[in-house]
Design an enzyme around this catalytic site. Structure first.
Site, PDB file in Angstrom:
ATOM      1  N   GLU A 269       0.875  -1.165   0.000  1.00 25.05           N
ATOM      2  CA  GLU A 269       0.000   0.000   0.000  1.00 25.05           C
ATOM      3  C   GLU A 269       0.912   1.215   0.000  1.00 25.05           C
ATOM      4  O   GLU A 269       1.681   1.418   0.941  1.00 25.05           O
ATOM      5  CB  GLU A 269      -0.921  -0.018   1.226  1.00 25.05           C
ATOM      6  CG  GLU A 269      -2.001   1.027   1.171  1.00 25.05           C
ATOM      7  CD  GLU A 269      -1.984   1.928   2.373  1.00 25.05           C
ATOM      8  OE1 GLU A 269      -1.372   3.011   2.282  1.00 25.05           O
ATOM      9  OE2 GLU A 269      -2.569   1.552   3.397  1.00 25.05           O
ATOM     10  N   CYS A 306      -2.821   7.532   5.006  1.00 26.26           N
ATOM     11  CA  CYS A 306      -2.816   7.240   3.574  1.00 26.26           C
ATOM     12  C   CYS A 306      -4.127   7.644   2.924  1.00 26.26           C
ATOM     13  O   CYS A 306      -4.212   7.706   1.692  1.00 26.26           O
ATOM     14  CB  CYS A 306      -2.547   5.755   3.350  1.00 26.26           C
ATOM     15  SG  CYS A 306      -3.580   4.674   4.342  1.00 26.26           S
TER      16      CYS A 306
END
Length: 531
Positions: A269, A306
């Site tokens: 990720e 994120c």
């Protein structure tokens, strides 16, 4: 902070702490740039080999252990983490600069997902058992008995994340889901919070010993550089790698994994700018409410999520002008805060300044700067017109921190062009009223092309750990958009399907036996049943 002298700072391989060797490193308190107590020793290549050989040996036993024992193990890890008490929160605060309430919530998230995966494993249907019974009389040729289910793949290497020292680290979602799948785990601790990692690692060790699990089901290795991480990815016993961090770090691991004699998947990720589309009627009717909501979201956790809304998109309107004024006022009331590491703070300062220097970029608002503490990130929202955005790829890069860029389009078609110019994202949000939803129907429908999670009148920050969560999106947000790193679906990263054809009934896994001894849901001859 009142340190316990018993905190282990050596590498843990199975149930044994290694003898300290080499030059130690220390954790840094980012709020003061001072060293914290505890000498941590980088692992050696021999430690990597020992940990993964032991993990492979443990896999041969752990994969077949009763689901109730696996579930009890996961619940025990949660209990042991809670038992650490204030010491864990205090150490995590010192190593990350994050506030107490945030880390207490993160601890609850970490223990909650361990218990969620325990429930999933205990119930058992997640293996997706499928049975197609034999049809010996089928014409022109009979069909054999075929049965299929998911099985674990082997040792998993987990890279701890810097921005979530508990929920995405040693006992975070990657470790929890890998252990739930039946895979041993070797963690590469993040060098920014080794003390926090050491405390949680000891909790996992205690839980594993309590349930008499095979030694090697869990290990943790330290390093303040890149050598050990590279060796872990390259090791032939490693079957899967997980990573949460930067695009640069994630793609480096992907390349290493593909260079192996036997390439392996890396579930990385790698960040996202998470576009938010602000539609006209919503802005006209709710500009103050939306501005205040997004000012909080942009600066939450010092913008070090994120899912931070790093890109706001809108078409010129009176409502947009009112929104900009309200957003400037809301951002201006928010103080700067400590970033996770000096390096992250330095990058934020450089990138945000670079963005400000790009052609046609102007400031909307800045937060207050607290000069009394080190490594402070000043909140910032800037603006650019869509034409300039479309010709400048630099403006599409992630600025990790409390920053957001408003892109203003002249008309709807240009707004769609901006969306088309974006790469894959973890999230995309629509802020709209009922008339907006009707007028911009095509644009709204297309939003799923670029994101793994789409929201209506909601902020992207805050990722619920539930069965329905999808935390992953098209590259470069993640390396494989078919999978999630949050929620129970995360377990699918660590398994592969296997079919058993024409096997003796007593040799089949319990999940595939006719009598269904585990009482799980199965797809039998095209119908989902428990019988």
């Amino acid at each position: 902070m009142n340190e316990k002298e018993s905190m282990e700072t050596a590498n843990l391989i199975g149930y044994q702490y290694t003898t300290p060797n080499g030059k130690a490193f220390k954790a840094i308190d980012p709020s003061s740039d001072t060293e914290l107590l505890g000498d941590f020793y980088p692992a050696s290549l021999a430690d990597v080999d020992a940990a993964l050989n032991l993990a492979e040996k443990a896999f041969g036993v752990y994969r077949y252990i009763d689901n109730k024992i696996k579930a009890a193990f996961l619940r025990s890890i949660a209990d042991e983490i809670n038992a650490i008490g204030d010491e864990l929160i205090e150490r995590a605060m010192a190593e990350s600069g994050l506030p107490q309430a945030r880390l207490q919530g993160e601890r609850g998230r970490a223990t909650g997902q361990l218990n969620l995966f325990a429930d999933l494993v205990e119930e058992g249907s997640w293996v997706e058992a499928v049975i197609d019974n034999a049809l010996p009389d089928r014409k022109p040729a009979g069909r054999p008995d075929i049965r299929k289910m998911l099985i674990p793949v082997g040792p998993v290497v987990v890279f701890g994340a810097s921005n979530f020292p508990l929920a995405f680290s040693v006992a975070g979602g990657d470790t929890a889901s890998a252990l739930a799948a039946g895979c041993p785990v070797v963690v590469k601790a993040h060098p920014a919070h080794p003390g926090t990692s050491a405390l949680v690692a000891e909790a996992i060790k205690k839980a594993a010993e309590k349930h008499e699990l095979p030694e090697g089901v869990f290990s943790i290795l330290y390093d303040d550089g890149y050598a050990i991480g590279e060796a872990l990815v390259k090791h032939p016993k490693t079957k899967i790698v997980t990573f949460t961090g930067s695009y640069k770090g994630g793609t480096a691991l992907l390349k290493l994994a593909q260079q192996r004699e036997s390439p392996i998947p890396v579930f990385a990720e790698m960040g996202s700018i998470n576009p938010v589309i602000l539609l006209p009627d919503a802005l006209e009717n709710r500009y103050t409410e939306i501005a205040e909501q997004y000012a909080v979201s942009i600066t939450l956790g010092t913008g070090q999520f994120c899912t931070n809304p790093g890109l706001l998109l809108a078409v010129k309107s009176d409502g947009l002008n009112k929104f900009k004024n309200a957003l400037s006022e809301a951002i201006g009331k928010i103080d700067s805060s400590t970033m996770l590491t000096p390096g992250i703070c330095k990058n934020y300062s450089a990138l945000s300044e670079d963005m400000m220097n790009q052609e046609a970029v102007s400031i909307i608002g800045r937060g207050k700067l607290n000069a009394d503490k080190a490594n402070q990130a000043q909140p910032m929202v800037v603006e650019v017109n869509a034409s300039s955005f479309l010709v400048n790829p630099k403006l599409r890069e992630e600025v990790f921190g409390p920053y957001s860029l408003l892109v203003v389009a002249d008309y709807e078609v240009q707004l769609q062009q901006v969306l088309d110019a974006l790469q894959g994202q973890l999230t995309a949000s629509i802020v709209a009223d009922e008339t907006d939803l009707k007028k911009y129907k095509t644009l709204i429908q297309n939003i799923t092309n670029i994101a793994g999670r789409v929201m209506l009148n909601n902020v992207p920050t805050g990722v619920e750990v539930v069965h329905a969560m999808q935390h992953g999106g098209p590259f470069p947000a993640t390396s494989d958009s078919r999978f999630t790193s949050v929620g129970t679906g995360a377990i699918k990263r660590f398994v592969r399907p296997v079919s058993w054809q024409n096997w003796n009934h007593d040799l089949l896994p319990d999940e595939l036996k006719n009598e269904n001894p585990l009482k799980i849901w199965r797809l039998v001859d095209g119908k989902y049943i428990k019988e």
